[in-house]
Design an enzyme around this catalytic site. Structure first.
Site, PDB file in Angstrom:
ATOM      1  N   TYR A 118       0.838  -1.197   0.000  1.00 47.02           N
ATOM      2  CA  TYR A 118       0.000   0.000   0.000  1.00 47.02           C
ATOM      3  C   TYR A 118       0.876   1.251   0.000  1.00 47.02           C
ATOM      4  CZ  TYR A 118      -2.987   3.759   1.629  1.00 47.02           C
ATOM      5  OH  TYR A 118      -3.637   4.976   1.746  1.00 47.02           O
ATOM      6  N   LYS A 149       1.379   4.587  -2.785  1.00 46.61           N
ATOM      7  CA  LYS A 149       1.278   6.011  -2.472  1.00 46.61           C
ATOM      8  C   LYS A 149       2.592   6.743  -2.757  1.00 46.61           C
ATOM      9  CE  LYS A 149      -3.040   6.027  -1.437  1.00 46.61           C
ATOM     10  NZ  LYS A 149      -3.983   6.755  -2.315  1.00 46.61           N
TER      11      LYS A 149
END
Length: 253
Positions: A162, A166
């Site tokens: 994750y 980003k």
């Protein structure tokens, strides 16, 4: 330095992805409140329709409900086709759609990684490409804002994939800025990276409403409306000013 007047937003078209809840919903409401036409993108049609009705009642806002699975490129193209047919194109893009799975590098499931990469990175690239086409045709001006995460500025002990998505969003934001500068374009680009915000994120991340509630109860976290205000702060600055990167944390985080 004068900020733009509220009247400047009348008739401007904004596309908000992930608008069915959380930050996307709050951003859509903020933009509707200043007179923008808002295209609402999300997977849950009933929520989008309810939001559109509420914004119409509260602000007389023009909204376009666009149910879409951003993992499907055909859905993205269909979404832009609808916007172009209705309003001629997009002036502002808020790339908010995103998700996280609690799947580590050593034991995580490939499908969970793939979903994060496809929604958080690939879909963001496609929507950006299509929106910038519109902006260039509509006077070579407009604004692209990515909703990133503090996980794009440091790597937590878990959630590396994750976090990687980003970090990618940060790189894509700066890359887009440089590409637009090489074209001497007036389109502005920015990134907003929130810390912990009370949304549905952690319920999906943990696959547990109870664990999500525990996470949010540790200290006073941000509200979705806080991020919506940061979005509008970026948008309302004069044309010569580009707000490139905003990091927002809860004070206690």
């Amino acid at each position: 330095m004068e900020k733009r007047n509220l009247s400047d937003w009348a008739g401007q078209v904004a596309l908000v992805t992930g608008a069915s809840s959380g930050i996307g919903e709050a951003v859509a409401e903020k933009l509707a409140s200043v007179g923008m036409k808002v295209a609402l993108c999300g997977r849950r049609k009933e929520r989008l329709s309810a939001l559109a009705e509420r914004l119409d009642e509260a602000y007389g806002a023009e909204c376009l409900v666009l149910p879409a699975d951003l993992r499907q490129e055909d859905d993205i193209h269909a979404m832009f086709k609808s916007i172009r047919e209705m309003w001629g194109g997009v002036d502002v893009l808020i790339n908010n759609a995103g998700l996280g799975h609690n799947q580590s590098l050593l034991t995580g499931k490939s499908e969970a990684w793939r979903e994060m990469l496809e929604v958080n990175v690939l879909a963001l690239c496609i929507t950006t490409r299509e929106a910038v086409k519109d902006m260039r045709e509509r006077g070579d001006k407009g604004h692209v804002l990515h909703i990133g995460s503090m996980a794009g500025h440091r790597v937590p002990a878990i959630g590396a994939v994750y976090s990687a998505t980003k970090f990618a969003v940060r790189a894509l934001c700066e890359g887009l800025r440089q590409e637009l500068r090489s074209l001497e374009s007036n389109i502005r680009v920015g990134l907003i990276s929130p810390g912990m915000v009370e949304t549905e994120f952690f319920e999906k991340y943990h696959q547990s409403a109870e664990k999500a509630a525990q996470t949010y109860s540790r200290f006073k976290v941000l509200e979705a409306s806080d991020i919506a205000e940061a979005v509008f702060y970026s948008l309302e600055q004069p044309a010569h000013m580009q707000v490139g990167d905003i990091l927002i944390r809860p004070t206690a985080q």
